[in-house]
Design a protein around this motif. Structure first.
Motif, short mmCIF file in Angstrom:
data_model
loop_
_atom_site.label_atom_id
_atom_site.label_comp_id
_atom_site.label_asym_id
_atom_site.label_seq_id
_atom_site.Cartn_x
_atom_site.Cartn_y
_atom_site.Cartn_z
N THR A 172 36.21 112.99 21.91
CA THR A 172 35.59 113.54 20.70
C THR A 172 36.38 114.74 20.17
O THR A 172 36.50 114.92 18.96
CB THR A 172 34.13 113.95 20.95
OG1 THR A 172 34.08 114.85 22.07
CG2 THR A 172 33.28 112.75 21.26
N GLY A 226 25.09 116.64 22.05
CA GLY A 226 24.81 115.31 21.52
C GLY A 226 24.01 115.37 20.24
O GLY A 226 24.29 114.64 19.27
N LEU A 275 34.48 111.96 27.64
CA LEU A 275 33.93 111.95 26.29
C LEU A 275 34.32 113.21 25.53
O LEU A 275 34.59 113.17 24.33
CB LEU A 275 32.40 111.84 26.36
CG LEU A 275 31.71 111.45 25.06
CD1 LEU A 275 32.23 110.13 24.53
CD2 LEU A 275 30.21 111.35 25.27
N LYS A 314 20.72 111.35 32.35
CA LYS A 314 21.09 110.79 33.65
C LYS A 314 21.22 111.90 34.68
O LYS A 314 20.85 111.74 35.84
CB LYS A 314 22.41 110.03 33.51
CG LYS A 314 22.84 109.36 34.81
CD LYS A 314 24.16 108.60 34.61
CE LYS A 314 24.61 107.95 35.91
NZ LYS A 314 25.90 107.23 35.76
N PRO A 364 33.85 106.81 33.66
CA PRO A 364 33.19 107.30 32.43
C PRO A 364 32.31 108.50 32.75
O PRO A 364 31.59 108.52 33.75
CB PRO A 364 32.35 106.10 31.98
CG PRO A 364 33.01 104.91 32.61
CD PRO A 364 33.52 105.39 33.94
N VAL A 387 24.96 110.00 21.14
CA VAL A 387 23.99 109.27 21.97
C VAL A 387 24.43 109.28 23.43
O VAL A 387 23.61 109.48 24.34
CB VAL A 387 23.86 107.81 21.46
CG1 VAL A 387 23.04 106.97 22.44
CG2 VAL A 387 23.20 107.79 20.08
N PHE A 388 25.74 109.08 23.67
CA PHE A 388 26.24 109.07 25.04
C PHE A 388 26.09 110.43 25.70
O PHE A 388 25.74 110.53 26.88
CB PHE A 388 27.70 108.64 25.07
CG PHE A 388 27.88 107.15 25.16
CD1 PHE A 388 27.55 106.45 26.31
CD2 PHE A 388 28.37 106.43 24.08
CE1 PHE A 388 27.71 105.07 26.39
CE2 PHE A 388 28.54 105.06 24.14
CZ PHE A 388 28.21 104.37 25.30
N LEU A 389 26.35 111.51 24.96
CA LEU A 389 26.19 112.85 25.53
C LEU A 389 24.75 113.10 25.94
O LEU A 389 24.48 113.64 27.01
CB LEU A 389 26.66 113.90 24.53
CG LEU A 389 28.16 114.19 24.48
CD1 LEU A 389 28.47 115.17 23.36
CD2 LEU A 389 28.63 114.74 25.82
N GLY A 406 22.63 110.79 26.67
CA GLY A 406 22.40 109.91 27.81
C GLY A 406 22.91 110.50 29.10
O GLY A 406 22.25 110.41 30.14
N PHE A 407 24.12 111.12 29.06
CA PHE A 407 24.65 111.77 30.26
C PHE A 407 23.72 112.90 30.71
O PHE A 407 23.51 113.10 31.91
CB PHE A 407 26.05 112.31 30.00
CG PHE A 407 27.11 111.26 29.96
CD1 PHE A 407 27.23 110.34 30.98
CD2 PHE A 407 28.01 111.19 28.91
CE1 PHE A 407 28.21 109.36 30.95
CE2 PHE A 407 29.00 110.23 28.87
CZ PHE A 407 29.10 109.31 29.89
N LEU A 461 27.64 107.62 17.98
CA LEU A 461 27.63 106.98 19.30
C LEU A 461 27.97 107.98 20.39
O LEU A 461 27.37 107.98 21.47
CB LEU A 461 28.62 105.81 19.32
CG LEU A 461 28.66 104.97 20.60
CD1 LEU A 461 27.31 104.30 20.84
CD2 LEU A 461 29.75 103.91 20.51
N ALA A 462 28.96 108.85 20.10
CA ALA A 462 29.33 109.88 21.07
C ALA A 462 28.14 110.80 21.34
O ALA A 462 27.90 111.21 22.48
CB ALA A 462 30.52 110.69 20.54
#
Length: 203
Positions: free
Chosen positions: A30, A88, A26, A199, A21, A191-193, A195-196, A188-189
């Motif tokens: 998307t 994001g 992603l 990170k 992942p 939020v993940f972007l 988050g990446f 959600l996508a």
């Protein structure tokens, strides 16, 4: 094979790396969900081009430069994190279902995926650590060996991206019938972007 030790294991390792992942996966999902299969394939090409740039930069020893100058590494890292965060946020504030004033072309998805891939400095370090594991010193042919590795990675990335895009497209047809689900997945996508990006900074 052309100086690559255990070519089968090399291909398996590349596929495993692709399946992890991350922002690249992603971007494919998307892009396909928003622009269809053409957009997904365009994003796949963007990932491939970005990956090839990082790969050859790694070969040229850019990883050593970044290790010697932490400030440069941090600058690239923060630039990548900022770009992911911006994408994001765009997904989070998107109203969804509203026609855009400017049509999004496959080329735009390709550029977006290219920059997502390019602005990940950790990939350079990964390649610098990854290549020596599969190089046969007694049969190494210099640029030819690295070129064979690069072509293999590009081919495997395209095949993997095609499968991901086809699956995403098949799922997208079903999701498209349920507007609320599609909107939730877009958020959600986003939020993940973000988050990446966070990170990337934290690491």
């Amino acid at each position: 094979m052309l100086g690559i030790a255990d070519y089968g294991a090399f291909c398996a390792a590349v596929l495993l790396f692709l399946a992890l992942p991350g922002p690249g996966n992603l971007a494919l999902l998307t892009s396909t969900a928003k622009g269809g299969l053409r957009a997904g394939l365009a994003a796949t090409l963007g990932v491939i081009v970005g990956d090839q740039v990082l790969l050859w930069l790694a070969v040229a020893g850019v990883a050593a430069l970044l290790a010697a100058y932490p400030t440069v590494f941090a600058a690239v890292q923060y630039a990548g994190a900022a770009y992911l965060g911006w994408l994001g946020l765009k997904l989070l504030v998107s109203r969804g279902g509203v026609a855009a004033a400017v049509p999004i072309t496959p080329g735009r998805y390709a550029r977006q995926a290219f920059f997502i891939t390019l602005l990940n400095p950790k990939a350079i370090v990964f390649y610098m650590a990854f290549f020596p594991l599969f190089i046969d010193p007694s049969a190494h042919r210099g640029a030819i060996t690295f070129a064979a590795m690069a072509v293999t990675i590009a081919a495997l990335t395209f095949a993997y991206g095609l499968i991901v895009c086809l699956l995403a497209r098949a799922m997208g047809d079903e999701i498209g019938r349920r507007r609320r689900v599609a909107k939730a997945l877009e958020r959600l996508a986003g939020v993940f972007l973000i988050g990446f990006g966070l990170k990337l900074v934290a690491s």
